[in-house]
Design an enzyme around this catalytic site. Structure first.
Site, PDB file in Angstrom:
ATOM      1  N   ASP A 153      -3.547  11.439  -1.608  1.00 14.27           N
ATOM      2  CA  ASP A 153      -3.443  11.472  -0.243  1.00 14.27           C
ATOM      3  C   ASP A 153      -4.746  12.147   0.032  1.00 14.27           C
ATOM      4  O   ASP A 153      -4.671  13.426   0.743  1.00 14.27           O
ATOM      5  CB  ASP A 153      -2.487  12.419  -0.090  1.00 14.27           C
ATOM      6  CG  ASP A 153      -0.842  11.728  -0.546  1.00 14.27           C
ATOM      7  OD1 ASP A 153      -1.182  10.477  -0.691  1.00 14.27           O
ATOM      8  OD2 ASP A 153      -0.008  12.220  -0.781  1.00 14.27           O
ATOM      9  N   GLU A 180       2.691   5.576   6.348  1.00 19.79           N
ATOM     10  CA  GLU A 180       2.745   6.849   6.028  1.00 19.79           C
ATOM     11  C   GLU A 180       1.100   7.343   6.099  1.00 19.79           C
ATOM     12  O   GLU A 180      -0.023   6.749   6.139  1.00 19.79           O
ATOM     13  CB  GLU A 180       3.223   7.091   4.638  1.00 19.79           C
ATOM     14  CG  GLU A 180       2.461   6.489   3.642  1.00 19.79           C
ATOM     15  CD  GLU A 180       3.156   6.559   2.171  1.00 19.79           C
ATOM     16  OE1 GLU A 180       4.257   6.514   2.372  1.00 19.79           O
ATOM     17  OE2 GLU A 180       2.250   6.487   1.237  1.00 19.79           O
TER      18      GLU A 180
END
Length: 661
Positions: free
Chosen positions: A55, A216
């Protein structure tokens, strides 16, 4: 005439094939056949952040770049990385210490998610997710960071979710890009206090029909008056782009652009599903770049267990349409940025001479962070377990390495163990090489049901060495760190390296030290021991060379008459009291030549040796060649440079360094 004509035709065809082969070698990377690439380190090979770096977020402030991402249950939480060139990175701080994280879920898959680093209103901020959204603030990324503050929400905005990011508009106004569940995608401004302000901009229509799986980790950037919104699919891959003419919830002002990355054409790419990109940044030369994560796998060769590794990609524009350059397995030209002086990202050596724990270490639970001491014995670290295993680890970064330590522990019962630890993220699959007890004191190597052991004839203080050769692990022990005894045949680490249930609790493998039962003292930890043979095939960066399989072994040779080079990252060359004095290379050569050994860089680094290589008769007959070195120590990136001349003449199997004593 017919014979001459036929001969000329075959000659032309033969020369054409040679030229085609030469051009193909260099066209693989899409780079011009420029001699500069062979004499300077102007290229890189992904990933630039090897090992577990999920991420990713990216921030540019002036000439500096900063990265942060999800740390999950690895604590201290949220390591901040710094770079000058976006290729070489180092950890400079950690945002949330265990003492300030009592509300954080201390378990695999828990911890802290997101780690969105940003800069606005004259301060650096980190926004992160852990039972709500939080932020910490600092005047500099190296810290100190403020205590976490929870972000307040309201009924209109709703739950603030996870995997959020921060977008700063041209006028300096910051916005939180909010992600909650599969169908909630929203934007809302932030005030000078770091809290939400103004009204929410609802973009739930983006994934109302699950067009992008989870949509996401959304990030945003702006160019030529357009707003760009980049949602990822899910952990398995998918990256998409949308373009808007205004920062509005009106879907008619936005256009779906489709996939962000260009299609992959390189069959050898091991990072095939890049996504969760950071917001693209623009450099002074006008180019745009981003970083993105991917699991590593080529066919059945699965390294997913290492976690989501982060790579650097250029972003190109076709008009006002952004494209991420497709991943390749070959070298890529670096961004036009100055040299950083930072080494390639790899596991760090530690002699435990500092009064505080270095930022490259982490623990796999918050509780373990209070069970060590750097003051109980100067120059050693003491791990003191309670009823559980105490560990001290770093993110594993390589497929080839030799990790070693010197440990002192009185293993007088079956519960006492201390040594080297290699584990997956939730510690369900792990390898241990340790001083222990099993019907007497023994040195034991264990991974799942595979066990190797020999009697401990060294006493309470013993040297341990764990050698990784891709998926094979071999264990050794020693009484003096010079003469080593093997603990039997290698054990396969495929169970650790392959994809794990629930994606390994979202994190990757770690390597380091552990103790159970009783306190244990460790004198040092080295992960890339330079006195052990370093396979040439374990390079992290290269240009103009290729791996060639000779029998069961891999060798490295240059595939151009311009020469070539390869770099082995993070090699430990000893201390000032016991530096490196010589280098040995195992190689074969038809004609022979010279190999230059450099530290860290081919232009701004230091050439420490020239190794003469004479003919061995053919490429399958190897010999060891040696050159002296004048007192070199510390941890360095080692570059082996093959001279211009003949291609595919010298084949290098491995390299090692010899200390002065």
């Amino acid at each position: 005439m017919k014979t001459t004509k036929c001969f000329l035709q075959w000659t032309s065809l033969f020369i054409g094939c040679i030229l085609l082969h030469i051009s193909t070698v260099h066209a693989q990377s899409g780079l011009p056949d420029n001699p500069d690439f062979y004499n300077e380190v102007n290229t890189y090979v992904n990933p630039v952040l090897p090992g577990d770096h999920p991420d990713p977020t990216l921030l540019r402030v002036g000439n500096d770049f900063y990265h942060c991402g999800s740390s999950f249950h690895f604590t201290p939480y949220l390591p901040i990385y710094h770079s000058k060139d976006m290729v070489h990175w180092q950890v400079i701080s950690r945002v949330v210490p265990p003492s300030k994280s009592n509300w954080v879920a201390d378990k695999p898959s828990g911890g802290i998610w997101q780690g969105a680093i940003t800069y606005f209103y004259g301060s650096y901020w980190i926004y992160f997710s852990s039972n709500g959204q939080w932020f910490s603030k600092a005047s500099a990324p190296a810290g100190p960071w403020s205590d976490p503050v929870q972000v307040k929400t309201n009924p209109a905005t709703g739950s603030l979710g996870y995997d959020n990011s921060i977008f700063v508009d041209d006028d300096g106004k910051p916005y939180m890009v909010i992600k909650n569940g599969q169908k909630v995608n929203r934007i809302q401004a932030l005030g000078r206090d770091g809290q939400l302000t103004d009204t929410v901009i609802n973009l739930d229509w983006i994934n109302a029909k699950l067009q992008y799986s989870w949509a996401e980790g959304p990030v945003m950037c702006k160019r030529n008056g357009y707003y760009y919104y980049f949602p990822a699919g899910d952990v398995a891959g998918g990256q998409y782009a949308l373009r808007g003419t205004a920062l509005t919830s009106d879907s008619t002002k936005w256009e779906r652009l489709g996939n962000f990355f260009k299609p992959i054409t390189d069959p050898n790419v091991s990072f095939r599903s890049p996504n969760h990109i950071a917001a693209p940044v623009q450099l002074e030369d006008g180019t745009w770049w981003t970083i993105g994560q991917s699991y590593e796998r080529v066919g059945s060769n699965d390294w997913s267990g290492m976690g989501r590794q982060t790579s650097l990609y250029q972003v190109i524009w076709e008009g006002d349409r952004p494209w991420g350059v497709a991943p390749v397995s070959t070298p890529v030209v670096k961004p036009n940025l100055p040299k950083s002086g930072i080494r390639w990202r790899s596991v760090h050596t530690d002699y435990f001479e500092s009064d505080s724990l270095k930022t490259w270490w982490h623990f796999l639970s918050r509780k373990m962070a209070s069970h060590y001491s750097l003051s109980a014995r100067k120059g050693w670290i003491r791990l003191t377990p309670d009823t559980a295993r105490i560990h001290l680890v770093q993110k594993e970064t390589d497929h080839y390495y030799t990790a070693l330590t010197r440990v002192e522990v009185n293993a007088a019962d079956n519960f006492t163990k201390a040594g080297i630890y290699l584990t997956n993220g939730n510690q369900q699959v792990f390898a241990q090489l340790y001083s222990g007890y099993d019907n007497g004191k023994k040195i034991i190597f264990k991974l799942d049901t595979a066990i190797r052991s020999i009697p401990n004839r060294y006493g309470n203080t013993v040297w341990l060495k764990l050698v990784r050769m891709e998926h094979d692990l071999t264990a050794f022990c020693s009484g003096d760190g010079k003469t080593w005894t093997a603990l039997g045949a290698p054990i396969s680490a495929v169970g650790i390296d392959k994809v794990q249930p629930n994606y390994n609790s979202w994190v990757g493998t770690s390597v380091g030290l552990f103790a159970e039962g009783k306190p244990a003292d460790f004198d040092l930890f080295v992960c890339k021991d330079g006195t052990s043979w370093l396979p040439a095939a374990g390079y992290s960066n290269y240009y103009g060379v290729e791996k060639i399989k000779q029998g069961s072994e891999l060798t490295v040779t240059n595939n151009s008459t311009y020469g070539g080079w390869f770099m082995i990252a993070g090699v430990e060359l000893g201390t000032e009291k016991n530096p490196t004095a010589a280098v040995e290379i195992t190689a074969s050569a038809t004609n022979g030549g010279k190999l230059e050994i450099w530290l860290d860089d081919l232009k701004e680094g230091q050439m420490i040796a020239v190794v003469p290589v004479t003919s061995t008769g053919n490429k399958n007959t190897r010999r060891t060649f040696k050159a002296t070195i004048k007192n070199v120590s510390g941890q360095h990136d080692i570059i082996v440079k093959l001279a211009a001349g003949l291609s595919r003449d010298i084949y290098i199997r491995d390299i090692r360094f010899i200390k002065s004593k």
